[in-house]
Write an enzyme that holds these catalytic residues in place. Sequence first.
Site, mmCIF file in Angstrom:
data_model
loop_
_atom_site.group_PDB
_atom_site.id
_atom_site.type_symbol
_atom_site.label_atom_id
_atom_site.label_comp_id
_atom_site.label_asym_id
_atom_site.label_seq_id
_atom_site.Cartn_x
_atom_site.Cartn_y
_atom_site.Cartn_z
ATOM 1 N N CYS A 15 -3.221 -5.954 -1.509
ATOM 2 C CA CYS A 15 -2.302 -4.971 -2.089
ATOM 3 C C CYS A 15 -2.394 -5.117 -3.598
ATOM 4 O O CYS A 15 -1.942 -6.121 -4.157
ATOM 5 C CB CYS A 15 -0.878 -5.208 -1.598
ATOM 6 S SG CYS A 15 0.319 -4.037 -2.311
ATOM 7 N N GLU A 57 -4.011 1.960 -1.160
ATOM 8 C CA GLU A 57 -5.195 1.224 -0.732
ATOM 9 C C GLU A 57 -6.393 2.148 -0.881
ATOM 10 O O GLU A 57 -6.245 3.373 -0.849
ATOM 11 C CB GLU A 57 -5.038 0.731 0.701
ATOM 12 C CG GLU A 57 -6.056 -0.326 1.093
ATOM 13 C CD GLU A 57 -6.149 -1.453 0.093
ATOM 14 O OE1 GLU A 57 -7.074 -1.416 -0.745
ATOM 15 O OE2 GLU A 57 -5.289 -2.358 0.135
#
Length: 223
Positions: free
Chosen positions: A2, A103
């Site tokens: 992340c 992402e």
Amino acid sequence: MCGRFALYSDPVKLAKHFDAEALYEMPHRYNVAPTQNIPIVREEKGKRRFALARWGLIPHWAKDMDIGYHTINARAETVASKPAFRNAFRYRRCLIPASGFYEWEVVPGSKVKQPWFIVLRDREPMAFAGLWEKWRSPEGDDVESCSIIVTDANELMRPIHDRMPVILAPADWDAWLETEAKDAGGLQGLLKPYSAEDMTAWRVSTMVNSPRNDSAECLEAAK
């Protein structure tokens, strides 16, 4: 992993959601990047409180802050044993609020990755499983920093990336924040992929690739 997320909830509503005192110095953020200060929620004297911490955990034994570039995420599989994280995992756990996270998907035949934005289906704020640490600089300044724990991707995330942040359900927040908790096995059991059925995602433009771009436009579906 992340490496970017967004947090644009109203501070009062966010405080109510986490049952913590509001942190009013919390402007809407649409492209939060490592090394920036981010809100965390931790337990202090039996109450949840917000604090600000630098994203990129700096262990107490670090010689300088540069290690934080490599510790924005902690892997669920090794967080209890890796020297940079093991003390924080045992004694200094936190929640890291987010409205959603980004992402990047590898696109066959293209050098440019496709960014996605991922949220909970009900659009409620997420609570990433986090760690925090306090480090004293050679000049004597105290710096609080944090890291987001990541785990294997769920069915929604797997076509995009093989990892995702650990998202804790509200029922698990107390167990995660309990400062005296020393049951590493029990804590490890919380570090699992979130239900894919309760999440959704859409493609966004590559403007999010630059942390200089920090507006609601980052969230718009790519055309």
